[in-house]
Motif scaffolding. Structure first.
Motif, PDB file in Angstrom:
ATOM      1  N   PRO A  51      -8.060  -0.226   8.448  1.00 20.87           N
ATOM      2  CA  PRO A  51      -7.238   0.927   8.778  1.00 20.87           C
ATOM      3  C   PRO A  51      -7.841   2.194   8.148  1.00 20.87           C
ATOM      4  N   VAL A  52      -7.874   3.278   8.924  1.00 14.67           N
ATOM      5  CA  VAL A  52      -8.475   4.529   8.434  1.00 14.67           C
ATOM      6  C   VAL A  52      -7.808   4.977   7.141  1.00 14.67           C
ATOM      7  N   TRP A  53      -6.476   4.854   7.108  1.00 11.52           N
ATOM      8  CA  TRP A  53      -5.747   5.381   5.944  1.00 11.52           C
ATOM      9  C   TRP A  53      -6.066   4.584   4.686  1.00 11.52           C
ATOM     10  N   TRP A  54      -6.381   3.296   4.868  1.00 14.48           N
ATOM     11  CA  TRP A  54      -6.728   2.509   3.679  1.00 14.48           C
ATOM     12  C   TRP A  54      -8.093   2.937   3.142  1.00 14.48           C
ATOM     13  N   ILE A  55      -9.051   3.124   4.068  1.00 14.24           N
ATOM     14  CA  ILE A  55     -10.349   3.640   3.645  1.00 14.24           C
ATOM     15  C   ILE A  55     -10.148   4.995   2.976  1.00 14.24           C
ATOM     16  N   GLY A  56      -9.211   5.767   3.508  1.00 16.86           N
ATOM     17  CA  GLY A  56      -8.897   7.050   2.904  1.00 16.86           C
ATOM     18  C   GLY A  56      -8.470   6.903   1.452  1.00 16.86           C
ATOM     19  N   MET A  57      -7.580   5.927   1.184  1.00 18.75           N
ATOM     20  CA  MET A  57      -7.138   5.701  -0.200  1.00 18.75           C
ATOM     21  C   MET A  57      -8.322   5.332  -1.074  1.00 18.75           C
ATOM     22  N   LEU A  58      -9.188   4.456  -0.537  1.00 24.96           N
ATOM     23  CA  LEU A  58     -10.359   4.046  -1.310  1.00 24.96           C
ATOM     24  C   LEU A  58     -11.262   5.240  -1.592  1.00 24.96           C
ATOM     25  N   MET A  59     -11.458   6.073  -0.570  1.00 28.86           N
ATOM     26  CA  MET A  59     -12.329   7.238  -0.741  1.00 28.86           C
ATOM     27  C   MET A  59     -11.763   8.161  -1.816  1.00 28.86           C
ATOM     28  N   ILE A  60     -10.431   8.334  -1.790  1.00 30.07           N
ATOM     29  CA  ILE A  60      -9.813   9.173  -2.827  1.00 30.07           C
ATOM     30  C   ILE A  60     -10.055   8.549  -4.190  1.00 30.07           C
ATOM     31  N   PHE A  61      -9.879   7.217  -4.249  1.00 33.65           N
ATOM     32  CA  PHE A  61     -10.092   6.516  -5.516  1.00 33.65           C
ATOM     33  C   PHE A  61     -11.530   6.720  -6.011  1.00 33.65           C
ATOM     34  N   VAL A  62     -12.498   6.541  -5.102  1.00 29.93           N
ATOM     35  CA  VAL A  62     -13.898   6.611  -5.534  1.00 29.93           C
ATOM     36  C   VAL A  62     -14.343   8.053  -5.764  1.00 29.93           C
TER      37      VAL A  62
ATOM     38  N   LEU B  83       0.830  -1.204   0.000  1.00 26.49           N
ATOM     39  CA  LEU B  83       0.000   0.000   0.000  1.00 26.49           C
ATOM     40  C   LEU B  83       0.867   1.259   0.000  1.00 26.49           C
ATOM     41  N   HIS B  84       2.004   1.181   0.640  1.00 24.24           N
ATOM     42  CA  HIS B  84       2.928   2.324   0.625  1.00 24.24           C
ATOM     43  C   HIS B  84       3.369   2.621  -0.805  1.00 24.24           C
ATOM     44  N   ASP B  85       3.765   1.545  -1.519  1.00 26.67           N
ATOM     45  CA  ASP B  85       4.169   1.732  -2.912  1.00 26.67           C
ATOM     46  C   ASP B  85       3.009   2.281  -3.732  1.00 26.67           C
ATOM     47  N   ALA B  86       1.809   1.739  -3.466  1.00 23.05           N
ATOM     48  CA  ALA B  86       0.627   2.202  -4.203  1.00 23.05           C
ATOM     49  C   ALA B  86       0.437   3.693  -3.982  1.00 23.05           C
ATOM     50  N   ASN B  87       0.607   4.126  -2.737  1.00 24.43           N
ATOM     51  CA  ASN B  87       0.412   5.532  -2.426  1.00 24.43           C
ATOM     52  C   ASN B  87       1.498   6.395  -3.060  1.00 24.43           C
ATOM     53  N   THR B  88       2.753   5.886  -3.039  1.00 18.95           N
ATOM     54  CA  THR B  88       3.850   6.668  -3.623  1.00 18.95           C
ATOM     55  C   THR B  88       3.640   6.881  -5.116  1.00 18.95           C
ATOM     56  N   TYR B  89       3.122   5.836  -5.791  1.00 19.30           N
ATOM     57  CA  TYR B  89       2.939   5.970  -7.242  1.00 19.30           C
ATOM     58  C   TYR B  89       1.558   6.502  -7.595  1.00 19.30           C
ATOM     59  N   GLY B  90       0.846   7.027  -6.590  1.00 20.76           N
ATOM     60  CA  GLY B  90      -0.449   7.650  -6.864  1.00 20.76           C
ATOM     61  C   GLY B  90      -1.480   6.701  -7.435  1.00 20.76           C
ATOM     62  N   ALA B  91      -1.524   5.478  -6.909  1.00 28.23           N
ATOM     63  CA  ALA B  91      -2.436   4.476  -7.450  1.00 28.23           C
ATOM     64  C   ALA B  91      -3.888   4.917  -7.349  1.00 28.23           C
ATOM     65  N   ALA B  92      -4.243   5.572  -6.223  1.00 29.27           N
ATOM     66  CA  ALA B  92      -5.638   5.972  -6.039  1.00 29.27           C
ATOM     67  C   ALA B  92      -6.039   6.998  -7.085  1.00 29.27           C
ATOM     68  N   ALA B  93      -5.159   7.949  -7.334  1.00 26.79           N
ATOM     69  CA  ALA B  93      -5.504   9.010  -8.263  1.00 26.79           C
ATOM     70  C   ALA B  93      -5.465   8.536  -9.717  1.00 26.79           C
ATOM     71  N   GLN B  94      -4.770   7.418  -9.969  1.00 26.11           N
ATOM     72  CA  GLN B  94      -4.702   6.918 -11.345  1.00 26.11           C
ATOM     73  C   GLN B  94      -5.662   5.768 -11.598  1.00 26.11           C
ATOM     74  N   GLY B  95      -6.358   5.348 -10.548  1.00 30.86           N
ATOM     75  CA  GLY B  95      -7.390   4.329 -10.713  1.00 30.86           C
ATOM     76  C   GLY B  95      -6.879   2.898 -10.727  1.00 30.86           C
ATOM     77  N   PHE B  96      -5.710   2.650 -10.143  1.00 31.46           N
ATOM     78  CA  PHE B  96      -5.209   1.265 -10.083  1.00 31.46           C
ATOM     79  C   PHE B  96      -5.842   0.553  -8.894  1.00 31.46           C
ATOM     80  N   TRP B  97      -7.120   0.249  -9.019  1.00 30.03           N
ATOM     81  CA  TRP B  97      -7.840  -0.319  -7.865  1.00 30.03           C
ATOM     82  C   TRP B  97      -7.258  -1.634  -7.400  1.00 30.03           C
TER      83      TRP B  97
END
Lengths: 453, 351
Positions: B175-186, A405-419
């Motif tokens: 974990p809150v931060w993981w839900i946070g990532m999901l929320m950002i994604f959605v 998840l750290h790597d995912a966050n560093t590479y902006g996975a959420a913002a790029q849609g890498f679900w």
């Protein structure tokens, strides 16, 4: 605090649906861990951070099962092994490596690479061509293996991004009915008149010609770069996420269980001793307990990880420092109650040693509570470790879920849609946590009958 | 008398904890700090000497020059007191005294938004934002939690009750931060409703800043509330259930007061002390968690500052933020204690 016999606990536990669900999930996770450790070679996680190992994997591709769910078929990443044919005519030796692909996807492949390892002497000419489903043959590349006087073993890679391929293809411009301002794969895999995918059998051929001398092909494969790969897809660094997630399971269990057992044992003994001794000892020990309780755990864990070491074993120790405190408090108050019972008094009068009274008469009574708190404190340990790894303070030599998840966050996975990079690790963390919470709650309900309603 | 003594012992313990925290922090980062400071001095001295070319010309050979430079460095080190190690009593005492009076010195790399590198200024610029985010979230969580908890304790075993309990157990496992990532994604990627980064893009002195801040705050607040309120409701429910079994409630029931009234006024009032205590504790607990949550949402508060300081090893900032976090943590524990004593007179007499 009532004492419950092991038999009773077992009986009650088997009645609890939640507890059984927890045990069921946990056994699943343990099974996965055992399979991972025994089946997947350890080199895969040791080389988790070695980019060289993952070079033939695709970049951020979705899991291939996505193709079952959608009508649009995403091209799968394929590694195709060669069929090698050898012939000879008038002293010219021909070694032909053929790669057959049945292409049935709704998007062009991203690229392709030929990788071969050959043993030869002298000069050899290499020709790469492709036979398309419509019967048209496209010559892609003519080149030669580097000249060598002695017998050598040579590793060679041909990339679709080679500018010569594009140049060669442009000679077919007149045959095609569209502009060639597109990538190489989008020409090769296209219909003649419109730039749409042509499905069917493609045969890629790598011919090696040698005069009077043969070439021995030791290894040969073609990588057809797709956008879907494996069970869990891959990340930005081309790593197969399935392997990372699988290795994360035994690691998470190991971290969670060892931290909770360690802290419960320490807390239990500390609390019971303090409560049993009473007076000054109790006062001093509880003040020390207050001090640890009042330390902000996460900032300290971060500082410890940064300044001392982020090795996973030390991290387990650090986590223990902050998690035994609550258990010590509860077990102290329990031992305060137990020590007033008559048989303890009796044992004291009989002159038994303190240590014997504690270990023989008091601690066993607290065992059910201890088991419940072990189960309950596992999730916190796992999430805290994951949190630290998420901040980039984890042990880099182990692919934990938090690390992924750290790597995912560093590479902006959420913002790029890498679900596929974000969702599975978190769900695994939560499932593991839930399994222990279920077991712990079920045990707790039995041990503390007051909660039963 | 009892309460006074209780508060004095608590207060002393807290102060002791504060000192121990400081001492621990300094000893953990102290040796690194010394190396960094010394390197800074060497760099500074060399820069000063090379700038002034006349000094270099006055020497015949490089060795003599080198000696001169070394001498200058030693002098500087001595005047700053760096020749004694960080654990020597004077230096340790001096550092601790400085920190106690909130003088954290200057940051090595980080600066505040206004460009100051004074650690105190940086921290006090970031702190309001952390407090804003987490108090808002905690207030919303506790309101939803108390209402939902009371409602489910009113009808134990009902649908509301079961859903609340299940939700509590499941939500607190994520974990809150993981839900946070999901929320950002959605909500920032799939549906572009909220911004992915929580740092407002406009300057603080522009007129629309408060609105922009609130808009950027929405996603983190929603995430924290979503994860937090279930556990709260469950906790309140359990307190309430415990109280509902007490004799005085049974007496009220026999008098014929309606159950609803008993739950919402009598029982809830009696559940107040533990609820308020946990409110204060969870507020302080969330401050520690802020480090990860703020890192995910890029919220410009203390947590992100701490994270940034760790990643560039800006030691003065690390020490300062740890100190402030500890103070906040201890103050809220202390307030929780006070409130508990105030609400529940039994604490004063016993112990």
């Amino acid at each position: 605090m009532s004492s419950v016999s092991t038999q009773e606990i077992k009986k009650e536990f088997l009645k609890s649906k939640l507890g059984l669900t927890g045990v069921f999930i946990l056994s699943g996770l343990i099974l996965v861990s055992i399979i991972t450790i025994s089946v997947i070679p350890a080199s895969t996680f040791q080389e988790w951070n070695n980019p060289e190992k993952w070079i033939s994997y695709p970049k951020t591709s979705v899991p291939s099962w996505v193709n079952f769910l959608s009508s649009d078929k995403i091209p799968e990443h394929k590694i195709i092994n060669a069929e090698v044919f050898q012939s000879q005519e008038n002293g010219i030796f021909l070694t032909s490596q053929q790669f057959g692909v049945y292409f049935e996807y709704d998007d062009f492949p991203s690229d392709f690479i030929f990788e071969m390892k050959t043993k030869y002497t002298d000069s050899h000419i290499v020709q790469i061509k492709v036979i398309r489903p419509d019967g048209i043959t496209l010559e892609l590349l003519s080149t030669s293996l580097p000249h060598s006087d002695n017998e050598t073993i040579h590793n060679q890679r041909y990339f679709s991004t080679d500018s010569m391929i594009k140049k060669n293809l442009s000679t077919y411009k007149d045959d095609f009915g569209f502009d060639f301002q597109v990538g190489v794969t989008e020409i090769i895999f296209s219909e003649l008149y419109t730039n749409q995918i042509q499905k069917g059998n493609y045969i890629f051929i790598v011919d090696i010609y040698g005069i009077g001398k043969d070439v021995e092909v030791l290894e040969s494969k073609m990588i057809l770069g797709g956008k879907a790969y494996g069970l869990m897809g891959t990340d930005e660094l081309r790593r197969d996420l399935a392997i990372g997630l699988l290795w994360g399971t035994p690691l998470a269990l190991f971290i969670g269980i060892s931290v909770s057992i360690g802290s419960v044992v320490v807390g239990l003994i500390y609390g019971v001793y303090s409560g049993y001794k009473g007076k000054k000892t109790d006062e001093v020990m509880m003040r020390f307990n207050d001090v640890i309780y009042a330390l902000p755990a996460l900032p300290f864990l971060i500082i410890l990880a940064v300044t001392i070491s982020n090795s996973i074993f030390l991290m387990i120790g650090f986590l223990m420092i902050f998690s035994w405190v609550g258990i010590a408090k509860v077990s102290r108050s329990m031992s305060l109650q137990i020590k007033t019972r008559q048989y303890i008094e009796a044992a004291k009068i009989m002159g038994q040693k303190d240590s014997k009274i504690i270990f023989r008469h008091i601690l066993p009574q607290l065992l059910p509570y201890a088991f419940a708190s072990i189960a309950i404190s596992v999730p916190a340990a796992i999430t805290t470790e994951a949190g630290l790894s998420f901040l980039g303070l984890g042990d880099p030599s182990f692919p934990t879920w938090g690390q992924i998840l750290h790597d995912a966050n560093t590479y902006g996975a959420a913002a790029q849609g890498f679900w596929w990079w974000i969702v599975p690790p978190g769900i695994l963390i939560a499932i593991t946590g839930l399994a222990f919470v279920f077991i712990g709650n079920a045990l707790d309900a039995i041990v503390n009958p007051k909660l039963k309603r | 008398m009892g309460l006074k003594r209780y508060l004095v012992t608590r207060g002393l313990t807290m102060f002791g904890v504060l000192m121990i925290t400081l001492l621990l922090t300094i000893s953990l980062v102290g040796s690194n700090m010394d190396t960094i400071l010394k390197q800074g001095i060497i760099y500074q001295v060399r820069a000063e000497i090379t700038e002034n070319t006349t000094i270099a010309q006055g020497f015949n050979n490089p060795e003599e020059f080198e000696k001169f430079v070394q001498q200058k460095i030693d002098e500087r080190v001595k005047t700053l007191g760096l020749d004694t190690p960080w654990y020597s009593p004077q230096r340790l005492g001096y550092t601790m005294y400085k920190i106690l009076i909130l003088d954290f010195g200057n940051a090595t790399f980080l600066t505040s938004d206004s460009g100051s590198s004074n650690v105190g200024e940086i921290i006090f610029e970031k702190m309001p934002k952390t407090i804003l985010l987490f108090t808002t979230a905690t207030i919303i969580i506790s309101i939803i939690g108390i209402l939902l908890g009371a409602a489910s304790s009113n009808k134990i075993g009902s649908k509301t009750d079961r859903i609340t309990s299940t939700f509590a157990v499941i939500s607190s496992s994520f974990p809150v931060w993981w839900i946070g990532m999901l929320m950002i994604f959605v909500f920032a990627f799939v549906y572009q409703i909220f911004p992915a980064r929580a740092t407002p893009s406009i300057e603080p002195d522009e007129p629309g800043y408060i609105l922009a801040l609130l808009y950027h705050m929405a996603l983190p607040v929603i995430t924290i509330v979503l994860i937090g309120f279930g556990a709260w409701a469950y906790l309140v429910r359990n307190f309430m259930v415990g109280i509902m079994q007490e004799d005085f409630i049974a007496a009220k029931k026999t008098i014929g007061i309606s159950k609803k009234k008993i739950v919402y006024s009598h029982a809830l009032r009696n559940a107040a002390p533990p609820i308020v205590t946990i409110l204060a504790l969870s507020l302080s607990g969330s401050l520690g968690g802020a480090i990860i949550t703020e890192a995910v949402f890029d919220w410009p508060g203390m947590g992100r500052l701490y994270f940034e300081a760790i990643s560039v090893m800006d030691l003065p900032v690390i020490i300062g933020s740890t100190y402030i976090l500890t103070v906040l943590f201890l103050v809220s524990i202390f307030i929780a204690d006070l409130l508990y004593g105030y609400f529940d007179p039994r604490v004063r007499t016993s112990s």
